[in-house]
Scaffold this motif. Structure first.
Motif, mmCIF file in Angstrom:
data_model
loop_
_atom_site.group_PDB
_atom_site.id
_atom_site.type_symbol
_atom_site.label_atom_id
_atom_site.label_comp_id
_atom_site.label_asym_id
_atom_site.label_seq_id
_atom_site.Cartn_x
_atom_site.Cartn_y
_atom_site.Cartn_z
ATOM 1 N N GLN A 73 0.813 -1.205 0.000
ATOM 2 C CA GLN A 73 0.000 0.000 0.000
ATOM 3 C C GLN A 73 0.851 1.262 0.000
ATOM 4 O O GLN A 73 0.447 2.307 -0.522
ATOM 5 C CB GLN A 73 -0.958 -0.028 1.201
ATOM 6 N N LYS A 74 2.050 1.153 0.545
ATOM 7 C CA LYS A 74 2.964 2.295 0.500
ATOM 8 C C LYS A 74 3.393 2.572 -0.941
ATOM 9 O O LYS A 74 3.692 3.716 -1.305
ATOM 10 C CB LYS A 74 4.189 2.039 1.382
ATOM 11 N N VAL A 75 3.400 1.514 -1.763
ATOM 12 C CA VAL A 75 3.714 1.690 -3.179
ATOM 13 C C VAL A 75 2.630 2.539 -3.836
ATOM 14 O O VAL A 75 2.917 3.500 -4.566
ATOM 15 C CB VAL A 75 3.820 0.328 -3.903
ATOM 16 N N GLU A 76 1.369 2.178 -3.586
ATOM 17 C CA GLU A 76 0.252 2.921 -4.163
ATOM 18 C C GLU A 76 0.286 4.383 -3.724
ATOM 19 O O GLU A 76 0.144 5.300 -4.555
ATOM 20 C CB GLU A 76 -1.080 2.293 -3.747
ATOM 21 N N LYS A 77 0.473 4.595 -2.437
ATOM 22 C CA LYS A 77 0.488 5.959 -1.908
ATOM 23 C C LYS A 77 1.584 6.782 -2.563
ATOM 24 O O LYS A 77 1.371 7.946 -2.957
ATOM 25 C CB LYS A 77 0.686 5.917 -0.391
ATOM 26 N N THR A 78 2.756 6.177 -2.704
ATOM 27 C CA THR A 78 3.887 6.890 -3.306
ATOM 28 C C THR A 78 3.634 7.186 -4.776
ATOM 29 O O THR A 78 3.887 8.301 -5.256
ATOM 30 C CB THR A 78 5.178 6.067 -3.154
ATOM 31 N N LEU A 79 3.120 6.182 -5.516
ATOM 32 C CA LEU A 79 2.852 6.384 -6.939
ATOM 33 C C LEU A 79 1.842 7.504 -7.168
ATOM 34 O O LEU A 79 2.001 8.330 -8.067
ATOM 35 C CB LEU A 79 2.343 5.082 -7.563
ATOM 36 N N ARG A 80 0.821 7.525 -6.364
ATOM 37 C CA ARG A 80 -0.192 8.562 -6.518
ATOM 38 C C ARG A 80 0.376 9.942 -6.174
ATOM 39 O O ARG A 80 -0.017 10.956 -6.764
ATOM 40 C CB ARG A 80 -1.415 8.254 -5.657
ATOM 41 N N SER A 81 1.289 9.971 -5.222
ATOM 42 C CA SER A 81 1.869 11.256 -4.806
ATOM 43 C C SER A 81 2.805 11.841 -5.852
ATOM 44 O O SER A 81 3.093 13.044 -5.820
ATOM 45 C CB SER A 81 2.613 11.096 -3.476
ATOM 46 N N ILE A 82 3.303 11.010 -6.773
ATOM 47 C CA ILE A 82 4.218 11.513 -7.809
ATOM 48 C C ILE A 82 3.566 11.511 -9.192
ATOM 49 O O ILE A 82 4.242 11.474 -10.221
ATOM 50 C CB ILE A 82 5.534 10.709 -7.831
ATOM 51 N N GLY A 83 2.210 11.519 -9.200
ATOM 52 C CA GLY A 83 1.494 11.662 -10.450
ATOM 53 C C GLY A 83 1.302 10.398 -11.251
ATOM 54 O O GLY A 83 1.020 10.465 -12.453
ATOM 55 N N MET A 84 1.447 9.222 -10.627
ATOM 56 C CA MET A 84 1.267 7.956 -11.324
ATOM 57 C C MET A 84 0.011 7.230 -10.850
ATOM 58 O O MET A 84 -0.044 6.015 -10.732
ATOM 59 C CB MET A 84 2.493 7.059 -11.122
ATOM 60 N N GLY A 85 -1.048 8.004 -10.585
ATOM 61 C CA GLY A 85 -2.300 7.420 -10.121
ATOM 62 C C GLY A 85 -2.928 6.471 -11.122
ATOM 63 O O GLY A 85 -3.553 5.475 -10.739
ATOM 64 N N ALA A 86 -2.758 6.761 -12.415
ATOM 65 C CA ALA A 86 -3.341 5.893 -13.449
ATOM 66 C C ALA A 86 -2.746 4.494 -13.382
ATOM 67 O O ALA A 86 -3.456 3.492 -13.566
ATOM 68 C CB ALA A 86 -3.110 6.496 -14.832
ATOM 69 N N LEU A 87 -1.441 4.410 -13.133
ATOM 70 C CA LEU A 87 -0.790 3.103 -13.026
ATOM 71 C C LEU A 87 -1.327 2.347 -11.811
ATOM 72 O O LEU A 87 -1.606 1.142 -11.887
ATOM 73 C CB LEU A 87 0.729 3.282 -12.903
ATOM 74 N N ALA A 88 -1.519 3.048 -10.700
ATOM 75 C CA ALA A 88 -2.077 2.427 -9.496
ATOM 76 C C ALA A 88 -3.502 1.941 -9.763
ATOM 77 O O ALA A 88 -3.890 0.846 -9.327
ATOM 78 C CB ALA A 88 -2.055 3.416 -8.334
ATOM 79 N N ASP A 89 -4.276 2.741 -10.480
ATOM 80 C CA ASP A 89 -5.655 2.344 -10.816
ATOM 81 C C ASP A 89 -5.660 1.082 -11.681
ATOM 82 O O ASP A 89 -6.522 0.208 -11.505
ATOM 83 C CB ASP A 89 -6.368 3.469 -11.567
ATOM 84 N N ASN A 90 -4.721 1.006 -12.621
ATOM 85 C CA ASN A 90 -4.634 -0.171 -13.484
ATOM 86 C C ASN A 90 -4.350 -1.438 -12.673
ATOM 87 O O ASN A 90 -4.885 -2.515 -12.969
ATOM 88 C CB ASN A 90 -3.542 0.022 -14.537
ATOM 89 N N VAL A 91 -3.505 -1.312 -11.667
ATOM 90 C CA VAL A 91 -3.198 -2.457 -10.806
ATOM 91 C C VAL A 91 -4.461 -2.928 -10.090
ATOM 92 O O VAL A 91 -4.807 -4.112 -10.107
ATOM 93 C CB VAL A 91 -2.099 -2.104 -9.771
ATOM 94 N N VAL A 92 -5.176 -1.994 -9.466
ATOM 95 C CA VAL A 92 -6.380 -2.340 -8.703
ATOM 96 C C VAL A 92 -7.439 -2.962 -9.613
ATOM 97 O O VAL A 92 -8.047 -3.990 -9.275
ATOM 98 C CB VAL A 92 -6.953 -1.090 -8.003
ATOM 99 N N THR A 93 -7.665 -2.361 -10.767
ATOM 100 C CA THR A 93 -8.659 -2.892 -11.707
ATOM 101 C C THR A 93 -8.314 -4.306 -12.133
ATOM 102 O O THR A 93 -9.175 -5.196 -12.155
ATOM 103 C CB THR A 93 -8.766 -1.992 -12.956
ATOM 104 N N SER A 94 -7.052 -4.544 -12.457
ATOM 105 C CA SER A 94 -6.651 -5.865 -12.940
ATOM 106 C C SER A 94 -6.742 -6.929 -11.842
ATOM 107 O O SER A 94 -7.089 -8.085 -12.120
ATOM 108 C CB SER A 94 -5.237 -5.821 -13.523
ATOM 109 N N LEU A 95 -6.492 -6.561 -10.599
ATOM 110 C CA LEU A 95 -6.627 -7.518 -9.496
ATOM 111 C C LEU A 95 -8.081 -7.969 -9.369
ATOM 112 O O LEU A 95 -8.362 -9.157 -9.166
ATOM 113 C CB LEU A 95 -6.168 -6.884 -8.177
#
Length: 244
Positions: free
Chosen positions: A85-107
């Motif tokens: 979850q720290k990965v998701e938080k960090t990715l979203r904080s540096i403008g990579m929210g779309a990548l985090a969303d793709n992970v959640v959707t695919s799971l």
């Protein structure tokens, strides 16, 4: 009840566990014609529980296996693994929210694929249910049926879900998305590398989601009078209401 009906119930109670599906169906039709008066017999309890649980588990499995069955249901939606979850938080904080969303959707898509295999496993567990099991469930706690399913189906669900989840994770891009997310995160300075086992995690969460849905359906059967769609269900669950 007249003597013929009582004799029929006595005979069928003895052979209930060994009846094939067609015979049980015919027997259920006969019992549904019996007036909903007096206390239900052991046979009626068994028939009613099986009928209700077949409806409930089938509905639950169908809902979760549909598109957005997991993703659109906050009660079962699968998020990043706790250690990631720290990965998701960090990715979203540096403008990579779309990548985090793709992970959640695919799971969640992988879990929805696996859920398609749940119905026959639940129906098999219901078919094998004894009259004693049915009576204990009817008069037990509100989650007695869910507890029964956890006990008799978890191993089968895990065995069935695991390869499907593994295959689906690759098919829907989860492996790639997660690989990209982990790679980008691990390249950041001063972070501890993460390497979550997605297949095991999604399998576990998919099964947990199935039981959450089954528990909701069980509660509906017990508390919603409108869910008692036959004379037999009304008689048996009405009896259970009085025993509480």
């Amino acid at each position: 009840m007249n003597k013929i009906t009582l004799l029929l119930i006595a005979i069928c109670t003895t052979c209930f566990s060994s009846c094939d599906v067609q015979s049980q169906s015919k027997l259920g039709n006969i019992l549904n014609k019996i007036p909903a008066t007096g206390n239900p017999t052991s046979l009626e309890i068994g028939q009613a529980l099986k009928q209700a649980l077949e409806i409930g588990t089938s509905k639950g499995a169908d809902q979760l296996s549909a598109k957005d069955g997991f993703l659109g249901n906050l009660a079962v939606k699968i998020l990043f693994p706790p250690e990631a979850q720290k990965v998701e938080k960090t990715l979203r904080s540096i403008g990579m929210g779309a990548l985090a969303d793709n992970v959640v959707t695919s799971l969640n898509r992988a879990a929805e694929d696996a859920a398609k295999e749940a119905k026959p496993i639940f129906l098999s567990a219901i078919k094998q249910m004894t009259i004693t099991d049915a009576t204990n469930i009817l008069l037990g706690n509100k989650d007695a049926a869910t507890t029964y399913f956890k006990r008799v189906t978890t191993a089968q669900l895990t065995e069935k879900f695991s390869p499907i989840v593994t295959s689906s994770l690759s098919k829907v891009g989860a492996t790639k998305y997660w690989g990209d997310a982990a790679t980008r995160y691990n390249k950041l300075p001063l972070v501890k590398p993460v390497n979550a086992d997605l297949s095991e995690y999604v399998t576990q969460k998919a099964i947990e989601g199935m039981f959450i849905q089954v528990a909701q359906e069980e509660l509906d059967i017990r508390e919603n009078l409108g869910a008692r769609t036959s004379t037999l269900l009304q008689k048996v669950f009405g009896y259970a209401d009085k025993k509480k």
